[in-house]
Write a protein that holds these residues in place. Structure first.
Motif, PDB file in Angstrom:
ATOM      1  N   GLU B   3      29.758   8.151 -34.139  1.00  0.00           N
ATOM      2  CA  GLU B   3      30.564   7.145 -33.453  1.00  0.00           C
ATOM      3  C   GLU B   3      29.793   6.653 -32.233  1.00  0.00           C
ATOM      4  O   GLU B   3      29.144   7.444 -31.535  1.00  0.00           O
ATOM      5  CB  GLU B   3      31.892   7.754 -33.011  1.00  0.00           C
ATOM      6  N   ILE B   4      29.866   5.345 -31.992  1.00  0.00           N
ATOM      7  CA  ILE B   4      29.235   4.804 -30.787  1.00  0.00           C
ATOM      8  C   ILE B   4      30.218   4.970 -29.630  1.00  0.00           C
ATOM      9  O   ILE B   4      31.269   4.326 -29.585  1.00  0.00           O
ATOM     10  CB  ILE B   4      28.817   3.337 -30.988  1.00  0.00           C
ATOM     11  N   ALA B   5      29.856   5.849 -28.716  1.00  0.00           N
ATOM     12  CA  ALA B   5      30.750   6.177 -27.605  1.00  0.00           C
ATOM     13  C   ALA B   5      30.735   5.088 -26.543  1.00  0.00           C
ATOM     14  O   ALA B   5      31.759   4.806 -25.910  1.00  0.00           O
ATOM     15  CB  ALA B   5      30.333   7.512 -26.987  1.00  0.00           C
ATOM     16  N   ALA B   6      29.577   4.490 -26.342  1.00  0.00           N
ATOM     17  CA  ALA B   6      29.445   3.424 -25.341  1.00  0.00           C
ATOM     18  C   ALA B   6      28.155   2.674 -25.586  1.00  0.00           C
ATOM     19  O   ALA B   6      27.198   3.227 -26.140  1.00  0.00           O
ATOM     20  CB  ALA B   6      29.437   4.002 -23.926  1.00  0.00           C
ATOM     21  N   VAL B   7      28.161   1.414 -25.200  1.00  0.00           N
ATOM     22  CA  VAL B   7      26.946   0.591 -25.187  1.00  0.00           C
ATOM     23  C   VAL B   7      26.735   0.182 -23.738  1.00  0.00           C
ATOM     24  O   VAL B   7      27.662  -0.357 -23.097  1.00  0.00           O
ATOM     25  CB  VAL B   7      27.088  -0.657 -26.081  1.00  0.00           C
ATOM     26  N   ILE B   8      25.550   0.456 -23.224  1.00  0.00           N
ATOM     27  CA  ILE B   8      25.312   0.234 -21.798  1.00  0.00           C
ATOM     28  C   ILE B   8      24.017  -0.544 -21.599  1.00  0.00           C
ATOM     29  O   ILE B   8      22.991  -0.222 -22.209  1.00  0.00           O
ATOM     30  CB  ILE B   8      25.246   1.585 -21.044  1.00  0.00           C
ATOM     31  N   ALA B   9      24.088  -1.577 -20.770  1.00  0.00           N
ATOM     32  CA  ALA B   9      22.897  -2.359 -20.432  1.00  0.00           C
ATOM     33  C   ALA B   9      22.762  -2.416 -18.919  1.00  0.00           C
ATOM     34  O   ALA B   9      23.758  -2.553 -18.202  1.00  0.00           O
ATOM     35  CB  ALA B   9      23.008  -3.777 -21.004  1.00  0.00           C
ATOM     36  N   SER B  10      21.528  -2.307 -18.468  1.00  0.00           N
ATOM     37  CA  SER B  10      21.318  -2.154 -17.030  1.00  0.00           C
ATOM     38  C   SER B  10      19.921  -2.613 -16.666  1.00  0.00           C
ATOM     39  O   SER B  10      19.015  -2.623 -17.498  1.00  0.00           O
ATOM     40  CB  SER B  10      21.492  -0.661 -16.686  1.00  0.00           C
ATOM     41  N   THR B  11      19.752  -2.992 -15.419  1.00  0.00           N
ATOM     42  CA  THR B  11      18.417  -3.127 -14.874  1.00  0.00           C
ATOM     43  C   THR B  11      17.888  -1.712 -14.582  1.00  0.00           C
ATOM     44  O   THR B  11      18.649  -0.756 -14.567  1.00  0.00           O
ATOM     45  CB  THR B  11      18.450  -3.944 -13.571  1.00  0.00           C
ATOM     46  N   HIS B  12      16.567  -1.605 -14.352  1.00  0.00           N
ATOM     47  CA  HIS B  12      16.024  -0.263 -14.055  1.00  0.00           C
ATOM     48  C   HIS B  12      15.160  -0.333 -12.794  1.00  0.00           C
ATOM     49  O   HIS B  12      13.945  -0.341 -12.852  1.00  0.00           O
ATOM     50  CB  HIS B  12      15.261   0.326 -15.241  1.00  0.00           C
ATOM     51  N   HIS B  13      15.816  -0.377 -11.673  1.00  0.00           N
ATOM     52  CA  HIS B  13      15.063  -0.501 -10.420  1.00  0.00           C
ATOM     53  C   HIS B  13      14.453   0.845 -10.046  1.00  0.00           C
ATOM     54  O   HIS B  13      15.173   1.807  -9.805  1.00  0.00           O
ATOM     55  CB  HIS B  13      15.999  -0.969  -9.305  1.00  0.00           C
ATOM     56  N   PRO B  14      13.113   0.922  -9.982  1.00  0.00           N
ATOM     57  CA  PRO B  14      12.496   2.237  -9.774  1.00  0.00           C
ATOM     58  C   PRO B  14      12.718   2.817  -8.386  1.00  0.00           C
ATOM     59  O   PRO B  14      12.457   3.997  -8.167  1.00  0.00           O
ATOM     60  CB  PRO B  14      11.006   1.961 -10.015  1.00  0.00           C
ATOM     61  N   PHE B  15      13.209   2.011  -7.435  1.00  0.00           N
ATOM     62  CA  PHE B  15      13.397   2.528  -6.074  1.00  0.00           C
ATOM     63  C   PHE B  15      14.772   3.145  -5.856  1.00  0.00           C
ATOM     64  O   PHE B  15      15.062   3.612  -4.763  1.00  0.00           O
ATOM     65  CB  PHE B  15      13.135   1.436  -5.036  1.00  0.00           C
ATOM     66  N   TYR B  16      15.623   3.141  -6.899  1.00  0.00           N
ATOM     67  CA  TYR B  16      16.952   3.742  -6.684  1.00  0.00           C
ATOM     68  C   TYR B  16      16.833   5.225  -6.335  1.00  0.00           C
ATOM     69  O   TYR B  16      17.549   5.722  -5.457  1.00  0.00           O
ATOM     70  CB  TYR B  16      17.855   3.571  -7.918  1.00  0.00           C
ATOM     71  N   TYR B  17      15.943   5.917  -7.004  1.00  0.00           N
ATOM     72  CA  TYR B  17      15.820   7.370  -6.762  1.00  0.00           C
ATOM     73  C   TYR B  17      15.494   7.624  -5.285  1.00  0.00           C
ATOM     74  O   TYR B  17      16.138   8.429  -4.624  1.00  0.00           O
ATOM     75  CB  TYR B  17      14.744   7.957  -7.674  1.00  0.00           C
ATOM     76  N   LYS B  18      14.510   6.888  -4.783  1.00  0.00           N
ATOM     77  CA  LYS B  18      14.094   7.068  -3.394  1.00  0.00           C
ATOM     78  C   LYS B  18      15.224   6.660  -2.439  1.00  0.00           C
ATOM     79  O   LYS B  18      15.521   7.361  -1.472  1.00  0.00           O
ATOM     80  CB  LYS B  18      12.862   6.194  -3.139  1.00  0.00           C
ATOM     81  N   ALA B  19      15.852   5.509  -2.735  1.00  0.00           N
ATOM     82  CA  ALA B  19      16.893   4.996  -1.836  1.00  0.00           C
ATOM     83  C   ALA B  19      18.093   5.946  -1.791  1.00  0.00           C
ATOM     84  O   ALA B  19      18.734   6.097  -0.751  1.00  0.00           O
ATOM     85  CB  ALA B  19      17.344   3.605  -2.293  1.00  0.00           C
ATOM     86  N   SER B  20      18.377   6.583  -2.912  1.00  0.00           N
ATOM     87  CA  SER B  20      19.590   7.406  -2.977  1.00  0.00           C
ATOM     88  C   SER B  20      19.354   8.842  -2.537  1.00  0.00           C
ATOM     89  O   SER B  20      20.313   9.576  -2.312  1.00  0.00           O
ATOM     90  CB  SER B  20      20.152   7.385  -4.403  1.00  0.00           C
ATOM     91  N   THR B  21      18.104   9.264  -2.431  1.00  0.00           N
ATOM     92  CA  THR B  21      17.835  10.647  -2.036  1.00  0.00           C
ATOM     93  C   THR B  21      17.254  10.751  -0.621  1.00  0.00           C
ATOM     94  O   THR B  21      17.059  11.854  -0.125  1.00  0.00           O
ATOM     95  CB  THR B  21      16.847  11.324  -3.017  1.00  0.00           C
TER      96      THR B  21
END
Lengths: 115, 287
Positions: B3-21
């Motif tokens: 079963e397909i539980a969800a379909v998700i589309a997103s940008t992938h900004h590589p600086f999120y990890y740094k910004a959020s940590t």
């Protein structure tokens, strides 16, 4: 040209060597590395790859606006030049903004990056 | 069948990890809002209770190179190491490791080939931030097996937008025909308007806010017809020189289906790009 950017960018020692001695690194790379097939042993190297004069000079002088005009892949060029020169700018994004400004004379259509 | 539980589309900004940590005193001013939006987005996957993640992304000249460039490639491995030296260097991303799902990989390859897509495969694939960024944002505990599917949005000649949509539609059918009782989330990342290594890079907004507005409208409404009538390989140069990554959003629109309205839509304007987040629940929103 793209192969040079790719193989230097992925190697920390080559990034520093190219930053400090661009002409020497370009000369060494063209004679020793340009023909190396990346997934093969040295004995299976290609025989025909060399830079065009304009490519060699642009790489040897760190001239990234010229590389853009010659159709170097812009992501490869940007990534490698950030690695080499972002450290020289005090402001966050300082190098990236200078990079954009130095390319400001280019307009659409940009150089074709198809290979 | 799966079963397909969800379909998700997103940008992938590589600086999120740094910004959020980063410690609060070092975090950029937009970090708090960004984290809030990502946490709401993450909840849309958590609620779907997936067992496996099929991850659509694009190698950024890490393992795939011009001497041997596939247009579409499926990872077929028990495990995947992830992130590369130049991503640690530039984005501060950590080295990661993921489990694979060999059975689903094999099913996607066999059925994809039989459906007319000449999929390449890799038994030893080191994946990059196009896949690890959505793990970091959507499933930071990194506890689910994945099947990576790489597309070429990077090294022309590229497949045309229509082909991305066709593959997305096929992936939907292929996953739904997988003889398994597992719940699969299909997650794909790409870009809206984006310029990298060109004169319009790192401006105060994305290079083409009007394109971004229309793109969000196409995606959130599932307007494949409208999107395909305007987007071509040539037209994607105008909004920014890295905007061909939008074709991964088009692939995900194909997965979601013609006319499928997204159940979750959110955006955040950063200084050089608009980030966008979409979730569909093809079988109804979870309780």
């Amino acid at each position: 040209m793209n192969k040079f950017l790719f193989t230097v960018d992925r190697d920390p020692e080559l990034v520093e060597r190219y930053r400090e001695d661009p002409r020497g690194t370009v000369h060494w790379w063209e004679s020793e590395r340009a023909n190396q097939l990346l997934s093969c042993i040295e004995q299976e190297a290609s025989t025909w790859l060399r830079f065009e004069d304009a490519e060699r000079e642009a790489l040897a002088t760190h001239d990234y606006p010229a590389l853009f005009g010659l159709g170097a892949h812009p992501f490869l060029t940007l990534t490698l030049f950030i690695a080499m020169f972002e450290r020289d700018h005090a402001e966050p994004m300082g190098f990236q903004l200078e990079y954009a400004a130095r390319l400001a004379h280019y307009s659409l259509p940009y150089a074709d990056i198809s290979t | 069948m799966a079963e397909i539980a969800a379909v998700i589309a997103s940008t992938h900004h590589p600086f999120y990890y740094k910004a959020s940590t980063a410690p609060p005193e070092e975090a950029p001013p937009f970090a708090a809002e960004w984290v809030r939006k990502i946490e709401a987005f993450r909840e849309t996957l958590t609620r779907a209770e997936p067992d496996v993640l099929l991850m659509v992304g694009s190698d950024h000249f890490h393992q795939l190179w011009l001497d041997n460039m596939p247009q579409f490639l499926v990872g077929h491995a028990e495990q995947y190491d992830a992130n590369w030296y130049n991503e640690e260097r530039e984005f501060g991303l950590p080295r990661m490791h993921m489990r694979g799902d060999l059975d689903l990989s094999g099913h996607v390859l066999r059925e994809g080939l039989d459906a007319g897509f000449d999929l390449a495969f890799s038994n030893e694939l080191r994946i990059d931030h196009s896949v690890t960024c959505p793990i970091i944002t959507l499933r930071p505990q990194n506890d689910l097996p994945i099947v990576p599917l790489y597309t070429n949005i990077f090294a022309p000649p590229l497949p045309r937008p229509q082909r991305f949509v066709q593959l997305g539609k096929a992936i939907r059918e292929i996953v739904e025909s997988w003889p398994s009782d597992k719940r699969v989330a299909i997650i794909g990342t790409g870009h809206l308007s984006l310029e990298l290594g060109g004169p319009r890079q790192f401006g105060p907004t994305g290079p083409d806010p009007e394109f971004d507005r229309r793109a969000v409208e196409w995606i959130s409404q599932g307007d494949l017809e409208g999107c395909l009538s305007e987007v071509t390989l040539d037209s994607l140069h105008a909004p920014g020189n890295a905007t061909h990554g939008f074709m991964d959003f088009m692939l995900m629109m194909g997965v979601a289906g013609e006319g499928a309205r997204a159940d979750h839509v959110d955006t955040v304007d950063l200084f050089h790009t608009m980030e966008a987040y979409f979730t569909w629940y093809p079988n109804g929103a979870p309780a």
